[in-house]
Design an enzyme around this catalytic site. Structure first.
Site, PDB file in Angstrom:
ATOM      1  N   MET A 156       0.963  -1.314  -0.134  1.00 55.15           N
ATOM      2  CA  MET A 156       0.234   0.015   0.030  1.00 55.15           C
ATOM      3  C   MET A 156       0.856   1.235   0.082  1.00 55.15           C
ATOM      4  SD  MET A 156      -3.005  -1.341   0.122  1.00 55.15           S
ATOM      5  CE  MET A 156      -3.831  -2.752   0.679  1.00 55.15           C
ATOM      6  N   PHE A 164       2.805  -7.970   2.063  1.00 56.59           N
ATOM      7  CA  PHE A 164       4.207  -7.924   1.521  1.00 56.59           C
ATOM      8  C   PHE A 164       4.261  -7.465   0.177  1.00 56.59           C
ATOM      9  CE2 PHE A 164       6.565 -11.431   4.292  1.00 56.59           C
ATOM     10  CZ  PHE A 164       5.908 -10.669   5.374  1.00 56.59           C
ATOM     11  N   GLU A 165       5.248  -6.451  -0.126  1.00 59.12           N
ATOM     12  CA  GLU A 165       5.399  -5.623  -1.493  1.00 59.12           C
ATOM     13  C   GLU A 165       6.846  -5.638  -1.951  1.00 59.12           C
ATOM     14  OE1 GLU A 165       3.232  -2.186  -1.670  1.00 59.12           O
ATOM     15  OE2 GLU A 165       1.550  -2.765  -0.583  1.00 59.12           O
ATOM     16  N   GLY A 166       7.211  -4.748  -2.854  1.00 61.74           N
ATOM     17  CA  GLY A 166       8.610  -4.817  -3.211  1.00 61.74           C
ATOM     18  C   GLY A 166       9.256  -6.085  -3.429  1.00 61.74           C
TER      19      GLY A 166
END
Length: 614
Positions: A1, A400-402
């Protein structure tokens, strides 16, 4: 986000191999040397053996590598449809079909193409495989070549493809003319169908083998849901405490047998991811609890009753690889109206008393978490437990991103992952679930990049110059599907994604949400591998992720388009160009980034949700 400004994923781009000119020159030399030949006139007994060569029945009969093919209505040479196939990365967008032929016989393959470096050919001929090509065709250009089958050849593969790094090409009216082959008989009807292990979300089936069958089609309540080559299968993604009917049919080149007699099974109770006391249609929102941005700080006690699940954003790691998660509430210097810890904890209890769920969300745009070691896994469990216990929370949201999740090059089976950051995350979450029990709420908020893009690129390393993250959430979702309360994919900050209709869909309208959600509720082959099928999730496990306002992220959808998406998915009315594979009145609801941005937008998103679901 995204805490600050919207992000857009770059479009998929191919690359030109350094030796492209040398390869093309070699191909041209081969063509001149005589492998490409002018077709002779067809004999009276000859027939066109190519199936759906004009693509009037979509991609029926054709298989395109890496999901590269799609049927378009313009440009077309004849009829109303043609093939468009787009090379990307190390994929040359080959579309092919296998045809039954006679041994030791002459055949002519021909077709019309448009584009740069377009190839038409046949392989598996048993003699000399042939191809013909054009370097540039700005309008429809006919390609044709002939071959003779070997003395033992009964199958030949026709194909067309482009070249690495070039734009999309088009093909139409592909034919294979030569001696026909009398069709055989479909196999006999399978017998001995019986059920095995039955859980709250799956039913195991087995049956007796059928002579001459090359595969089997499985039907659930009269609808084909799965194809397998063996004599057993497990049908997943079922609803708890629900009766289902199953049949199986045998398949070979001549067609499909009649269906077997039906067997019935009722799924067990429980399972499916935690508490059953969520409302039938729930609204999920993220609350900026550890930072402030242009939307302003909102106290938890001031969050309206519209919100059924409140995700506290964010718990973040002390370092990318430590696994040590800390939840630091927004400091007063950044959030002048922030409540005290005592008031914050009291607000959590008040929300829970009103039937709401309050979770800690881990990750976000800035919170990359890589559980690359078992030590990091164990630290993650300990530190997340500490946050849950300190604030008395209902569970965990994984955002979880990136580069938190990415696949090793050899990790191509989502059902049996081997990449440490994925295996350790699955183990950590299962440990937390076991610790807190059945009432533990588990949600996930991956981006479309990590989920739906796996339909094309999982384990292939072909997205955007070999990005290993494409589809990397799929093994996590699959392993935790029986523990998962809600999956709410972020249908925003995304580039165009191909749906199960082999068409690309873009953000901003109902069709994008319909196509992306339909994929989650329908079995789909991962990276075009028909043997690697991602089973559907239950409708009550799905909430659609949308930005709350134009300020919150790229891909904002006006309330009218939100309602169209809900109408289509839950009632099969008000649908647009995408045709769904079912109707899901039990669809759980919507998720939005964020509660703060909805407040900034005068609560437009939540008011529309309340009005729609009453």
């Amino acid at each position: 986000m995204d805490r600050t400004r919207p992000r857009v994923r770059p479009p998929v781009r191919g690359f030109v191999r350094p030796r492209l000119l040398a390869v093309l020159a070699t191909t041209a030399l081969v063509a001149v040397s005589g492998i490409t030949m002018t077709p002779s006139a067809a004999r009276a007994a000859d027939a066109d053996l190519a199936r759906n060569g004009g693509f009037e029945s979509g991609l029926d009969g054709w298989t395109c590598t890496a999901g590269s093919g799609a049927v378009v209505n313009t440009p077309v040479r004849t009829g109303t449809s043609a093939l468009r196939a787009t090379p990307a990365g190390s994929d040359n967008a080959q579309c092919s079909q296998t045809v039954t032929v006679k041994p030791d016989s002459q055949y002519t393959i021909s077709g019309y193409v448009r584009g740069s470096y377009v190839y038409l050919g046949a392989s598996g001929t048993g003699t000399t495989d042939v191809s013909t090509w054009t370097a540039s065709a700005t309008d429809w250009q006919k390609l044709s070549t002939t071959f003779r089958t070997g003395t033992a050849t009964t199958k030949v593969t026709l194909y067309t493809h482009g070249w690495y790094g070039t734009p999309a090409y088009y093909a139409d009216d592909i034919s294979l003319v030569g001696p026909g082959v009398e069709a055989g008989q479909p196999p006999a009807v399978p017998t001995g169908l019986k059920t095995g292990t039955v859980t709250s979300s799956s039913v195991a089936l087995s049956w007796s083998p059928v002579t001459g069958a090359t595969g089997y089609a499985i039907y659930r309540n009269g609808t084909k849901v799965q194809t397998v080559t063996g004599t057993s299968a497990t049908v997943s993604g079922l609803t708890a405490s629900t009766a289902y009917s199953f049949q199986v049919a045998a398949v070979n080149d001549a067609g499909e047998s009649a269906r077997s007699g039906a067997v019935t099974a009722t799924t067990g109770t429980g399972g499916g991811g935690g508490p059953t006391d969520l409302p039938a249609h729930a609204l999920v929102g993220y609350l900026h609890a550890s930072f402030a941005n242009g939307s302003g700080y909102t106290r938890l006690a001031d969050v309206p009753d519209s919100w059924d699940v409140i995700d506290l954003a964010f718990g973040e790691p002390t370092s990318v690889t430590s696994g040590d998660i800390r939840f630091n509430r927004c400091p007063q210097t950044e959030c002048p109206n922030v409540e005290s810890d005592a008031d914050f904890k009291a607000a959590i209890k008040a929300k829970q008393a009103a039937g709401k769920k309050v979770l800690i969300s881990i990750g976000g745009q800035n919170g990359q978490v890589q559980l690359a070691t078992t030590a990091a896994r164990d630290t993650f469990v300990t530190s997340v437990s500490k946050i849950i216990d300190e604030y008395g929370l209902d569970g965990l949201d994984i955002d979880f991103e990136g580069h938190s999740l990415s696949l090793n090059a050899n990790d191509t089976d989502f059902k049996n992952p081997t990449t440490p950051v994925i295996v350790n995350l699955i183990q950590a979450v299962k440990t937390l679930k076991a610790k807190y029990g059945a009432k533990f709420v588990l949600t996930m908020a991956p981006e479309t990049f990590f989920v739906q893009l796996g339909y094309q690129y999982y384990g292939t390393g072909q997205w955007g110059g070999q990005d290993p993250r494409a589809g990397a959430y799929l093994p996590v979702i699959h392993a935790l599907r029986d523990d998962l309360t809600l999956l709410h994919v972020q249908d925003y900050n995304s580039g165009p994604i191909m749906g199960l209709d082999n068409q690309y869909h873009s953000m901003g309208g109902a069709d994008f949400h319909i196509a992306m959600t339909d994929m989650l509720l329908t079995s789909f082959p991962v990276a075009g591998n028909a043997a690697n099928v991602f089973p559907p999730l239950r409708a009550d496990q799905i909430a659609i992720g949308m930005p709350a306002s134009v300020n919150a992220g790229n891909g904002h959808v006006a309330p009218g388009e939100v309602n169209k998406a809900l109408d289509c998915l839950t009632k099969k009315t008000n649908c647009g160009s995408y045709t769904t594979h079912g109707t899901w009145p039990a669809l759980r609801g919507l998720m939005t980034w964020s509660i703060n941005w909805d407040r900034f937008g005068a609560w437009e998103f939540s008011k529309n949700f309340d009005a729609y679901f009453g």
